[in-house]
Design a protein around this motif. Structure first.
Motif, mmCIF file in Angstrom:
data_model
loop_
_atom_site.group_PDB
_atom_site.id
_atom_site.type_symbol
_atom_site.label_atom_id
_atom_site.label_comp_id
_atom_site.label_asym_id
_atom_site.label_seq_id
_atom_site.Cartn_x
_atom_site.Cartn_y
_atom_site.Cartn_z
ATOM 1 N N ILE A 42 0.815 -1.211 0.000
ATOM 2 C CA ILE A 42 0.000 0.000 0.000
ATOM 3 C C ILE A 42 0.851 1.265 0.000
ATOM 4 C CG2 ILE A 42 -1.734 1.324 1.284
ATOM 5 C CD1 ILE A 42 -2.812 -1.324 2.342
ATOM 6 N N VAL A 43 1.906 1.297 0.834
ATOM 7 C CA VAL A 43 2.630 2.552 1.033
ATOM 8 C C VAL A 43 4.086 2.517 0.604
ATOM 9 C CG1 VAL A 43 1.090 3.273 2.887
ATOM 10 C CG2 VAL A 43 3.155 1.985 3.448
ATOM 11 N N GLY A 44 4.670 1.348 0.427
ATOM 12 C CA GLY A 44 6.065 1.279 0.033
ATOM 13 C C GLY A 44 7.015 1.533 1.193
ATOM 14 N N PRO A 45 8.311 1.342 0.953
ATOM 15 C CA PRO A 45 9.295 1.436 2.039
ATOM 16 C C PRO A 45 9.684 2.856 2.423
ATOM 17 C CG PRO A 45 10.398 0.892 -0.009
ATOM 18 C CD PRO A 45 8.922 0.898 -0.313
ATOM 19 N N ALA A 78 0.921 10.388 5.200
ATOM 20 C CA ALA A 78 0.925 11.038 6.509
ATOM 21 C C ALA A 78 0.732 12.548 6.409
ATOM 22 C CB ALA A 78 2.224 10.716 7.253
ATOM 23 N N GLN A 79 0.986 13.109 5.218
ATOM 24 C CA GLN A 79 0.767 14.545 5.010
ATOM 25 C C GLN A 79 -0.629 14.841 4.442
ATOM 26 O OE1 GLN A 79 3.878 13.023 3.890
ATOM 27 N NE2 GLN A 79 4.491 13.593 5.961
ATOM 28 N N GLY A 80 -1.446 13.818 4.328
ATOM 29 C CA GLY A 80 -2.799 14.012 3.824
ATOM 30 C C GLY A 80 -2.888 14.148 2.318
ATOM 31 N N ILE A 81 -1.888 13.614 1.594
ATOM 32 C CA ILE A 81 -1.843 13.724 0.140
ATOM 33 C C ILE A 81 -2.114 12.356 -0.482
ATOM 34 C CG2 ILE A 81 -0.413 14.334 -1.853
ATOM 35 C CD1 ILE A 81 1.225 16.102 0.059
ATOM 36 N N TYR A 82 -3.000 12.323 -1.469
ATOM 37 C CA TYR A 82 -3.294 11.089 -2.181
ATOM 38 C C TYR A 82 -2.344 10.913 -3.365
ATOM 39 C CZ TYR A 82 -7.701 10.326 0.315
ATOM 40 O OH TYR A 82 -8.645 10.080 1.282
ATOM 41 N N ALA A 83 -2.083 9.667 -3.719
ATOM 42 C CA ALA A 83 -1.250 9.360 -4.885
ATOM 43 C C ALA A 83 -2.094 9.497 -6.139
ATOM 44 C CB ALA A 83 -0.676 7.950 -4.757
ATOM 45 N N VAL A 91 3.779 12.568 -3.421
ATOM 46 C CA VAL A 91 3.898 11.550 -2.380
ATOM 47 C C VAL A 91 5.263 10.888 -2.486
ATOM 48 C CG1 VAL A 91 1.414 11.124 -2.298
ATOM 49 C CG2 VAL A 91 2.855 9.776 -3.844
ATOM 50 N N GLU A 92 5.626 10.108 -1.489
ATOM 51 C CA GLU A 92 6.910 9.427 -1.463
ATOM 52 C C GLU A 92 6.998 8.402 -2.591
ATOM 53 O OE1 GLU A 92 5.572 10.101 2.855
ATOM 54 O OE2 GLU A 92 4.678 9.610 0.910
#
Length: 206
Positions: A42-45, A78-83, A91-92
């Motif tokens: 879901i979020v990656g490393p 965590a910053q409230g940003i969607y991919a 996003v990261e």
């Protein structure tokens, strides 16, 4: 209306399954088909923020766990940003904010690991409290069900959340709140989804 059309009947509806979890999440169902299965990470490393585990069951109207459910997950970082190109920023690397999980065939339990999302911009409705969007489908469900999971340790943000405040019956709002505990230093949020009956989870028409 042409005469021949007068004899046509409505096509029968069909529920999802019984193999929807295998078709959409074969790796979780024990089938090694794809080199990289869609929706597993879901979020990656590289995602920033607090690492958490979310777990629960889907419970039917008799109080029994449903054991062949597929859930899709959407969330911000965590910053409230969607991919998403319109997600409000970058996003990261490796953060998808989307995933799939199926229930355990024996226990009905489901779980996934992610990062806790931040508050998100709500467009015309204002800032929304940290939450995770869930869509679930299973045998016996004609149309996929949409719901949200909020966090019990975000009381102030939850109290101001515009979506929670749209729910007319305040007594039903807690059905969208996951309870936080800690296991071996990891934050764990418990979120049971009840399809019918007492404390039925709020579902959204989206």
């Amino acid at each position: 209306m042409p005469q021949e059309l007068q004899y046509l009947r409505e096509t029968a509806s069909q529920t999802a399954g019984p193999y929807v979890h295998i078709g959409l999440a074969p790796g979780a169902a024990g089938f090694d088909i794809y080199k990289q299965e869609l929706g597993h990470d879901i979020v990656g490393p590289n995602a920033k923020g607090e690492r958490i585990r979310v777990e629960g069951r889907v419970i039917d109207g008799t109080g029994s766990p449903v054991k062949d459910v597929l859930l899709e997950v959407w969330q911000a970082n965590a910053q409230g940003i969607y991919a998403h190109p319109e997600g409000g920023g970058e996003v990261e690397d490796g953060f998808r904010g989307w995933g799939r999980v199926i229930t355990d065939f024996e226990t009905g339990e489901w779980a996934f690991e992610t990062v806790k999302p931040g508050p998100t911009g709500g467009g015309n409705v204002g800032t929304q409290a940290p939450h995770i969007n869930l869509w679930l489908v299973a045998r016996g469900i004609n149309v996929g069900l949409n719901t949200r999971m909020y966090f019990s340790d975000e009381e102030a943000a939850n109290a101001k959340d515009p979506v929670l405040n749209m729910i007319e019956w305040e007594a039903r709002r807690p059905t969208l709140i996951a309870t936080r505990t800690e296991q071996d230093g990891l934050a764990v949020y418990r979120f049971d989804i009840r399809l019918q009956g007492e404390n039925e989870t709020v579902f959204f028409d989206v």
